[in-house]
Design a protein around this motif. Structure first.
Motif, mmCIF file in Angstrom:
data_model
loop_
_atom_site.group_PDB
_atom_site.id
_atom_site.type_symbol
_atom_site.label_atom_id
_atom_site.label_comp_id
_atom_site.label_asym_id
_atom_site.label_seq_id
_atom_site.Cartn_x
_atom_site.Cartn_y
_atom_site.Cartn_z
ATOM 1 N N GLY A 33 -20.518 7.562 -9.838
ATOM 2 C CA GLY A 33 -21.271 8.013 -11.011
ATOM 3 C C GLY A 33 -22.659 8.543 -10.653
ATOM 4 N N GLY A 34 -23.187 8.065 -9.545
ATOM 5 C CA GLY A 34 -24.470 8.580 -9.053
ATOM 6 C C GLY A 34 -25.693 8.048 -9.774
ATOM 7 N N GLN A 35 -25.542 7.090 -10.667
ATOM 8 C CA GLN A 35 -26.693 6.680 -11.479
ATOM 9 C C GLN A 35 -27.679 5.787 -10.720
ATOM 10 O OE1 GLN A 35 -27.073 8.213 -14.868
ATOM 11 N NE2 GLN A 35 -25.845 9.341 -13.405
ATOM 12 N N SER A 36 -27.250 5.220 -9.599
ATOM 13 C CA SER A 36 -28.194 4.549 -8.689
ATOM 14 C C SER A 36 -28.484 5.445 -7.492
ATOM 15 C CB SER A 36 -27.615 3.221 -8.178
ATOM 16 O OG SER A 36 -27.403 2.329 -9.237
ATOM 17 N N LEU A 37 -27.424 6.082 -6.970
ATOM 18 C CA LEU A 37 -27.572 6.871 -5.740
ATOM 19 C C LEU A 37 -28.488 8.087 -5.926
ATOM 20 C CD1 LEU A 37 -26.759 7.345 -2.790
ATOM 21 C CD2 LEU A 37 -24.759 8.599 -3.621
ATOM 22 N N ILE A 38 -28.312 8.820 -7.021
ATOM 23 C CA ILE A 38 -29.102 10.049 -7.187
ATOM 24 C C ILE A 38 -30.606 9.737 -7.318
ATOM 25 C CG2 ILE A 38 -29.450 12.150 -8.571
ATOM 26 C CD1 ILE A 38 -26.390 12.122 -9.080
ATOM 27 N N PRO A 39 -31.018 8.755 -8.136
ATOM 28 C CA PRO A 39 -32.449 8.410 -8.141
ATOM 29 C C PRO A 39 -32.959 8.008 -6.757
ATOM 30 C CG PRO A 39 -31.395 7.464 -10.065
ATOM 31 C CD PRO A 39 -30.290 8.041 -9.206
ATOM 32 N N LEU A 40 -32.159 7.263 -5.984
ATOM 33 C CA LEU A 40 -32.588 6.866 -4.631
ATOM 34 C C LEU A 40 -32.718 8.082 -3.717
ATOM 35 C CD1 LEU A 40 -30.447 3.640 -4.067
ATOM 36 C CD2 LEU A 40 -32.927 3.761 -4.283
ATOM 37 N N MET A 41 -31.805 9.042 -3.894
ATOM 38 C CA MET A 41 -31.874 10.263 -3.079
ATOM 39 C C MET A 41 -33.081 11.110 -3.476
ATOM 40 S SD MET A 41 -27.846 11.325 -2.781
ATOM 41 C CE MET A 41 -28.175 12.900 -1.986
ATOM 42 N N LYS A 42 -33.399 11.132 -4.782
ATOM 43 C CA LYS A 42 -34.559 11.914 -5.232
ATOM 44 C C LYS A 42 -35.856 11.327 -4.684
ATOM 45 C CE LYS A 42 -34.624 13.470 -9.494
ATOM 46 N NZ LYS A 42 -34.463 13.460 -10.976
ATOM 47 N N ARG A 106 -24.358 5.176 -19.361
ATOM 48 C CA ARG A 106 -22.990 4.676 -19.559
ATOM 49 C C ARG A 106 -21.960 5.809 -19.492
ATOM 50 N NH1 ARG A 106 -25.671 1.407 -23.408
ATOM 51 N NH2 ARG A 106 -25.017 2.682 -25.169
ATOM 52 N N SER A 107 -22.389 7.034 -19.826
ATOM 53 C CA SER A 107 -21.473 8.178 -19.731
ATOM 54 C C SER A 107 -21.048 8.435 -18.295
ATOM 55 C CB SER A 107 -22.164 9.471 -20.201
ATOM 56 O OG SER A 107 -22.494 9.412 -21.553
ATOM 57 N N ARG A 108 -21.897 8.112 -17.339
ATOM 58 C CA ARG A 108 -21.663 8.497 -15.939
ATOM 59 C C ARG A 108 -21.355 7.327 -15.024
ATOM 60 N NH1 ARG A 108 -19.949 13.142 -15.347
ATOM 61 N NH2 ARG A 108 -20.399 12.962 -13.133
ATOM 62 N N GLY A 109 -22.068 6.206 -15.192
ATOM 63 C CA GLY A 109 -21.957 5.077 -14.268
ATOM 64 C C GLY A 109 -20.548 4.513 -14.246
ATOM 65 N N THR A 110 -20.121 4.036 -13.055
ATOM 66 C CA THR A 110 -18.751 3.545 -12.906
ATOM 67 C C THR A 110 -18.738 2.069 -12.513
ATOM 68 O OG1 THR A 110 -18.636 4.016 -10.540
ATOM 69 C CG2 THR A 110 -18.067 5.830 -12.039
ATOM 70 N N ILE A 111 -17.629 1.413 -12.818
ATOM 71 C CA ILE A 111 -17.505 -0.010 -12.480
ATOM 72 C C ILE A 111 -17.391 -0.187 -10.966
ATOM 73 C CG2 ILE A 111 -14.980 -0.076 -12.803
ATOM 74 C CD1 ILE A 111 -15.444 -2.921 -13.997
ATOM 75 N N GLY A 112 -16.676 0.709 -10.294
ATOM 76 C CA GLY A 112 -16.526 0.599 -8.836
ATOM 77 C C GLY A 112 -17.853 0.803 -8.126
ATOM 78 N N GLY A 113 -18.616 1.769 -8.625
ATOM 79 C CA GLY A 113 -19.929 2.031 -8.047
ATOM 80 C C GLY A 113 -20.854 0.843 -8.224
ATOM 81 N N SER A 114 -20.808 0.242 -9.409
ATOM 82 C CA SER A 114 -21.666 -0.899 -9.703
ATOM 83 C C SER A 114 -21.344 -2.072 -8.772
ATOM 84 C CB SER A 114 -21.486 -1.312 -11.165
ATOM 85 O OG SER A 114 -22.120 -2.539 -11.424
#
Lengths: 301, 166
Positions: A33-42, A106-114
């Motif tokens: 989902g990228g909701q943690s990864l993308i902010p960390l990459m930014k 919630r639209s993007r984040g995933t259970i596997g990613g979490s």
């Protein structure tokens, strides 16, 4: 803010993604989902040379029930889980999915990613531990099944090997005489909770507890198993006093640190509150009552 | 490792407000920058740029998302709706009219995000409760209004739209 430049690869299957990630090692990251990864990459705290996109892999976001087991694909999104009929069947899943962060996340984040992120403040881990979930993983050649308690090793650390990915999360549908709830308290919608509790009770009769599972979120490096609180309840009648005693015992299990989300003392008191409410709601649900709860924050209590 | 895996540039095809765009983008380009810089749709604002404030909210296949926390390539083969897509033949959307009538904005910087979050809610839920409206707006931050007039605007637009569909 821009992330550092990276190469992008859209994986067609999970096996292919695992194979590429195993060859690339630390240089590569999977994108769910990228909701943690993308902010960390930014913020350039994470600078992968290669991003392997899992979002086009077919069948990874299905939510299905087979022979009393609910299987949730790693790419199932929080919003999708909140709206699914199976989450209505297991209310603790709905409590969690419907309150994580805000509607946009919630639209993007995933259970596997979490689960793979293993953030100490993540919402899914305590919930899935209370349901004794298993994680099914995939590398380039094979799958394996790991109990979630063994999967979560430490803060941001899981049992996933290099080139191994979460494929699905499986939970047994709780018995009819069971009830659960997830209560998380946060300062506002978009932030992590200050403290949370996942509770799943199985009752011997209307008021006697047969089995209790209680896990605390945000107050340790991994979700904490509140065993003393469970022992207060097992085999006992769940009176008001008994529930309060269990909540007090859970407070003792918490090991929070003081930070911008509250002092350690404050978080301990919150633990008592969320466990008590979680037990009360779980008990009512075990009796077939419909109770709607989700994350609590100012304006939504 | 095999350095031929993946590419720093990606071909994407994305539909924005009904118009199809085909572009080669940098893999690291964010969706909000594709909209603002490449396509010139500056109605979508960048507020905090950290996935907190919601000013950059757009719809991706009907779901509200923070376009500062999505890569442009994630909109490949998808349908994006921005605040520019709300009006119809120069006539403002009932939500936009309600924001004007209820004084749902002051400086207006956060407004595109609030409009898109509200639009996402009303697309799925024609008769939202007050609580559902508040929850749908929880991912958007406003520093001027104190939120009450924004809530009133969405309540008013929802009631107007529901009355029209009876």
């Amino acid at each position: 803010m821009y992330p550092a430049a990276f190469r992008y690869y859209r994986a067609a299957t999970l096996e292919e993604a695992a194979s590429i990630l195993s060859q690339a090692g630390d240089e590569a990251r999977p994108l769910a989902g990228g909701q943690s990864l993308i902010p960390l990459m930014k913020l350039r705290l994470v600078r992968p040379a290669l991003l392997v996109d899992l979002n086009s892999i077919p069948g990874l976001s299905s939510i299905k029930s087979e022979q009393g087991v609910v299987r949730i694909g790693a790419l199932a999104r929080h919003a999708q889980l909140a709206d699914s009929e199976l989450s209505q069947l297991i209310p603790i899943l709905h409590d969690c999915a419907a309150g994580i962060a805000d509607a946009q996340v919630r639209s993007r984040g995933t259970i596997g990613g979490s689960l793979a992120e293993a953030d100490p403040s993540g919402d899914w881990a305590p919930v899935m531990l209370a349901l004794s979930a298993e994680v099914r993983t995939q590398n380039s050649k094979q799958q394996r099944t790991i109990a979630l308690g063994d999967f979560l090793k430490d803060a941001y650390t899981t049992a996933l090997a290099n080139g191994e990915l979460v494929r699905e999360v499986a939970v047994k549908v709780p018995a009819k005489n069971s009830g659960g709830a997830y209560i998380a308290f946060k300062r506002c919608a978009s932030v992590y909770a200050s403290a949370s509790a996942a509770v799943q009770l199985t009752m011997a009769d209307r008021s006697t507890c047969e089995q209790a599972h209680i896990y605390l979120g945000c107050v340790g490096l991994v979700p904490l198993h509140a065993t003393a609180a469970e022992a207060e309840l097992r085999g006992r009648e769940l009176t008001k006093e008994r529930i309060s005693a269990a909540a007090e015992a859970a407070m003792e299990a918490a090991a929070p640190h003081s930070d911008m989300r509250g002092s350690a003392e404050y978080k301990k008191v919150l633990v008592k509150h969320v466990v008590k409410k979680g037990l009360e709601v779980s008990l009512r649900r075990s009796r077939g009552e419909q109770v709607e709860v989700s994350h609590e924050y100012v304006g939504r209590i | 490792m095999n350095m031929s895996v993946g590419s720093e540039r990606v071909q994407i095809r994305v539909t924005v407000n009904g118009q199809v765009h085909q572009r080669e983008v940098e893999a690291r380009q964010l969706l909000v920058d594709l909209l603002r810089e490449t396509l010139g749709l500056t109605g979508t604002h960048i507020g905090c740029d950290t996935s907190y404030c919601g000013a950059c909210t757009v719809l991706l296949n009907g779901e509200p998302v923070k376009s500062c926390t999505l890569f442009a390539f994630q909109a490949h083969e998808a349908d994006v709706k921005t605040v520019e897509g709300l009006s119809h033949n120069g006539d403002m959307h009932p939500l936009q009219k309600a924001f004007v009538q209820c004084h749902g904005l002051q400086c207006g910087y956060c407004t595109p995000g609030f409009l898109m979050s509200s639009y996402a809610l009303l697309s799925k839920n024609k008769r939202p409760t007050d609580d559902q409206i508040r929850k749908a707006l929880a991912g958007n931050t406003c520093r001027c209004t104190g939120y009450q007039n924004i809530f009133k605007a969405v309540r008013s637009a929802a009631d107007t739209l529901a009355a029209g569909t009876q």
